[in-house]
Design an enzyme around this catalytic site. Structure first.
Site: not given
Ligand SMILES: NC(=O)c1ccc[n+]([C@@H]2O[C@H](COP(=O)([O-])OP(=O)(O)OC[C@H]3O[C@@H](n4cnc5c(N)ncnc54)[C@H](OP(=O)(O)O)[C@@H]3O)[C@@H](O)[C@H]2O)c1
Length: 276
Positions: A35-36, A59-61, A100-101, A124, A128
């Site tokens: 847990d980060i 991340a909390y997305t 993120t954007d 959010y 970020k």
């Molecule tokens: N998806 C997009 O469109 C998008 C766009 C721009 C930037 N990003 C960035 O890209 C990165 C990856 O995003 P993603 O889309 O892959 O997100 P995601 O599908 O929500 O995956 C995030 C992962 O992090 C885990 N997590 C949450 N809280 C945590 C904690 N405290 N300690 C350890 N792990 C934790 C989640 O576990 P749980 O599922 O169990 O919560 C999940 O496995 C993030 O930094 C996000 O901000 C994403």
């Protein structure tokens, strides 16, 4: 080289890990292993694994949920990356962080460059941006990759949602006043590898090339999949989501090209590849 990834079971992790595994020994951790937000768990993990690189995908997305959960958003998206950055700096580990954007307000008329003024308009985005600042303060050699509008294999994303609606209802209403660049998550892998290999630090914009609205994106998806649907453009106001989204968040990715020679393929090519 050994790379430790956090949040590995998420969308980005699922799509890039198979590519990273061709060049690295990957240790794919998620919240069950680390847990980060837990500093001691971070210390223990680093002592046990001794990685050369940490790639923070955790991340909390949930952008709308974040509006009501300020403190959790801050802990996961801002405090925790700051903690990892400090650990990386203390243990001489390369740190790569994803952002993120949503750090931009979307008011600019032209594509956003890395040094353009940030001004998040959602909880959010604020969390970020705060994460970016803490990362660079604690680990000035860190690399931050800002990306946007991700889709890919595993889980639910815009493509799975919109095709389900279209198939079930024959009609889909899609926002036509937000412009960005849909990005195949898998396409982030090569830039990450190159930025590590070339030892680049600082902020990089990484997205598929070109731009469109969500409406344009949906039209292309339905055309590729030969789905017959009535597609209706709507405004963000009509959709009425809790969190604000930038109206324009198209990225200028020329810094990535300048520093690595890597040019991102167009969003249309990436989409066709994904759907095939
Ligand atoms: N998806 C997009 O469109 C998008 C766009 C721009 C930037 N990003 C960035 O890209 C990165 C990856 O995003 P993603 O889309 O892959 O997100 P995601 O599908 O929500 O995956 C995030 C992962 O992090 C885990 N997590 C949450 N809280 C945590 C904690 N405290 N300690 C350890 N792990 C934790 C989640 O576990 P749980 O599922 O169990 O919560 C999940 O496995 C993030 O930094 C996000 O901000 C994403």
């Amino acid at each position: 080289m050994k790379i430790l990834t956090t949040g590995s079971h998420g969308l980005l992790g699922t799509n890039i890990l198979p590519v990273l595994e061709r060049s690295f020994t990957v240790i794919p951790y998620d919240i069950e292993e680390w847990d980060i937000t837990d500093r001691d768990a971070g210390e223990r993990t680093i002592r046990d694994i001794r990685p050369d690189v940490i790639l923070n995908l955790a991340a909390y997305t949930n952008v709308d949920e974040c509006e009501d959960c300020l403190s959790l958003a801050d802990r996961v998206n801002a405090e925790a990356p700051g903690i990892i950055a400090k650990l990386c700096s203390d243990h001489n580990i390369k740190f790569v962080h994803i952002s993120t954007d949503y750090v931009f307000d979307g008011e600019k008329e032209t594509p956003y460059r890395e040094d353009d003024e940030t001004n998040p308009t959602s909880v959010y985005g604020l969390s970020k941006l705060s994460g970016e600042k803490k990362v660079l303060a604690n680990c000035p050699d860190a690399t931050i990759i800002r990306t946007q509008w991700l889709y890919g294999h595993g889980g639910i994303n815009f493509i799975t949602k919109i095709t389900k609606i279209a198939r079930e209802q024959g009609v889909a209403e899609v926002v036509n006043d937000q412009r960005g660049c849909p990005t195949y998550a898998k396409d982030i892998a090569d830039p990450i590898l190159l930025l590590i290999e070339k030892n680049r630090s600082g902020i990089y914009h990484v997205a598929n090339a070109g731009s469109c609205t969500w409406f344009d994106f949906a039209r292309e998806i339905f055309s590729c999949l030969h789905i017959d649907v009535v597609l209706k453009p709507i405004t963000s106001e009509q959709l009425n989501r809790k969190a604000n989204r930038p109206r324009n968040s198209v990225f200028d990715c020329s810094r990535l090209f300048r520093d690595t020679g890597h040019r991102m393929r167009t969003w249309q090519d990436a989409l066709h590849d994904y759907l095939s």
